[in-house]
Design a protein around this motif. Structure first.
Motif, PDB file in Angstrom:
ATOM      1  N   CYS A  17     -14.024  -6.740   4.908  1.00 23.34           N
ATOM      2  CA  CYS A  17     -12.739  -6.100   4.848  1.00 23.34           C
ATOM      3  C   CYS A  17     -12.779  -5.672   3.119  1.00 23.34           C
ATOM      4  O   CYS A  17     -12.181  -4.699   3.834  1.00 23.34           O
ATOM      5  N   LEU A  59      -9.322  -2.102   9.221  1.00 21.96           N
ATOM      6  CA  LEU A  59      -8.903  -2.991   7.848  1.00 21.96           C
ATOM      7  C   LEU A  59      -7.204  -3.186   8.370  1.00 21.96           C
ATOM      8  O   LEU A  59      -6.862  -4.319   8.670  1.00 21.96           O
ATOM      9  N   ARG A  60      -7.146  -2.438   9.715  1.00 20.39           N
ATOM     10  CA  ARG A  60      -5.600  -2.515  10.474  1.00 20.39           C
ATOM     11  C   ARG A  60      -5.893  -3.979  11.769  1.00 20.39           C
ATOM     12  O   ARG A  60      -5.302  -4.299  12.184  1.00 20.39           O
ATOM     13  N   LEU A  65     -11.949  -1.994   1.435  1.00 15.57           N
ATOM     14  CA  LEU A  65     -10.317  -1.669   1.064  1.00 15.57           C
ATOM     15  C   LEU A  65     -11.294  -0.828  -0.167  1.00 15.57           C
ATOM     16  O   LEU A  65     -11.086   0.054  -0.818  1.00 15.57           O
ATOM     17  N   LYS A 123      -1.822  -1.006   4.421  1.00 18.10           N
ATOM     18  CA  LYS A 123      -3.234  -0.473   5.316  1.00 18.10           C
ATOM     19  C   LYS A 123      -2.390   0.782   6.758  1.00 18.10           C
ATOM     20  O   LYS A 123      -3.852   1.964   6.073  1.00 18.10           O
TER      21      LYS A 123
END
Length: 361
Positions: free
Chosen positions: A140, A125-126, A144, A190
């Motif tokens: 993504c 995610l980062r 999550l 994140k």
């Protein structure tokens, strides 16, 4: 106000994933062999040493072994950094042009996270995703959702759709990590997802301090008629509400467009995240008073963590508050409350005259 009584949809845990959630998503290759190993801890977590090497034994090693297996190793996942794990690390380092020393430092961790994410079909995610919020979709969001489930922030189906249930889970995660509660997954969220260590929901005897801390985490969240009641399949926590039965002075009704909590939604979230108890499964104030975890008490018997319902009789009610005890700074009895549309969850002086209940496991 009491909460309206529409039919409430349940959302099962629904994770058809033989997966272990880790710092980069759901890893499936070796989940079965990890069943008896320490719970995986993301390699980038502050709970893990800067350098992992032979002799280490903990969840960080479980995570390391899972990732190594995803990238081609065939080692037992037991949380023990023994000779086989050392060999697998050196093989990985050699294949990725890293110093071949068997020490899993920052460079090896980064390369391993990236390789494991690619092998498992998840994303980081980062580095691979922008800000995420309602309406987003794709890998993504799937990553999550899996991570949020590991933190018990929601009970999400991992489908890659950032829906109302995912929004609620994000807000719960933000509340529990002292972040701005806005439903947007930006840099701060994140980073917290990757550096925090998941903990199970409380169980066993209720610790009132945990319940009150859970309520405190929602201070400032808007009051929303029907908010926090799984009207769209969400679990406990801030959510869109409903305009059915709404008679508030603020028009048009904001409940369908604003995420928040009503009075019983706040109490539900406090006991779910603070004690692992879902009072009335999302029911209104009347239904909560009938929950088997509640025992009627006299007002003189109240203690922090008890609940007070207001109404015409003990089971015909319109409002509920959570007793916070005596404020040490002022000496005043206090409560947590979601009062009415146009206000936020607040910590204020206790109002009495209602019907009191003690909640036990």
């Amino acid at each position: 106000m009491s909460t309206p009584l529409p039919t409430r949809r349940r959302l099962s845990l629904g994770l058809a994933l033989a997966a272990v959630l880790t710092g980069v998503g759901a890893y499936t290759a070796s989940a079965a062999s990890a069943a008896a190993a320490p719970t995986p801890v993301p390699l980038t977590s502050s709970a893990c040493p800067a350098d992992l090497q032979q002799g280490e034994a903990d969840g960080c090693v479980t995570q390391l072994q899972l990732e190594l297996n995803l990238t081609g190793a065939r080692i037992t996942v037991d949380g023990q950094f023994g000779p086989a794990t050392d060999t697998a690390v050196r093989n990985f380092q050699a294949a990725h042009a890293l110093s071949v020393d068997g020490i899993v430092g920052p460079a090896t961790k980064s390369a391993l996270d990236t390789a494991a994410a690619a092998a498992s079909g998840t994303v980081d995610l980062r580095t691979q995703c922008g800000d995420l919020q309602t309406g987003a979709s794709g890998p993504c969001v799937s990553t999550l959702q899996t991570m949020l489930n590991s933190f018990n922030a929601g009970r999400l189906t991992v489908d890659g759709q950032f829906d109302p249930a995912t929004d609620t889970a994000v807000r719960n995660f933000q509340a529990s990590h002292a972040l701005a509660i806005d439903g947007v997954v930006g840099t701060a969220v994140k980073n917290a997802l990757y550096t925090s260590t998941p903990t199970p929901l409380p169980s066993g005897p209720i610790d009132p301090a945990k319940v009150l801390n859970a309520a405190k985490s929602y201070l400032g969240v808007p009051y929303v008629w029907g908010g926090g009641h799984s009207l769209r399949g969400e679990g406990p926590g801030p959510s869109l509400g409903t305009c059915d039965g709404y008679t508030g002075s603020i028009q048009p009704c904001p409940a369908n467009t604003t995420a928040g909590l009503d009075c019983s939604g706040l109490v539900r979230a406090a006991f779910w995240f603070g004690a692992g108890i879902d009072l009335a499964g999302g029911g209104d104030t009347d239904q909560q008073t009938l929950d088997s975890h509640l025992t009627p008490i006299a007002e003189s018997q109240r203690r922090p963590g008890d609940v007070e319902y207001f109404g015409t009789d003990p089971h015909t009610t319109t409002h509920v508050v959570l007793y916070a005890g005596t404020d040490p700074a002022t000496g005043a009895d206090m409560m947590y409350e979601a009062k009415e549309t146009g206000t936020n969850v607040h910590y204020v002086g206790l109002r009495t005259g209602g019907y009191w209940y003690h909640v036990s496991a």
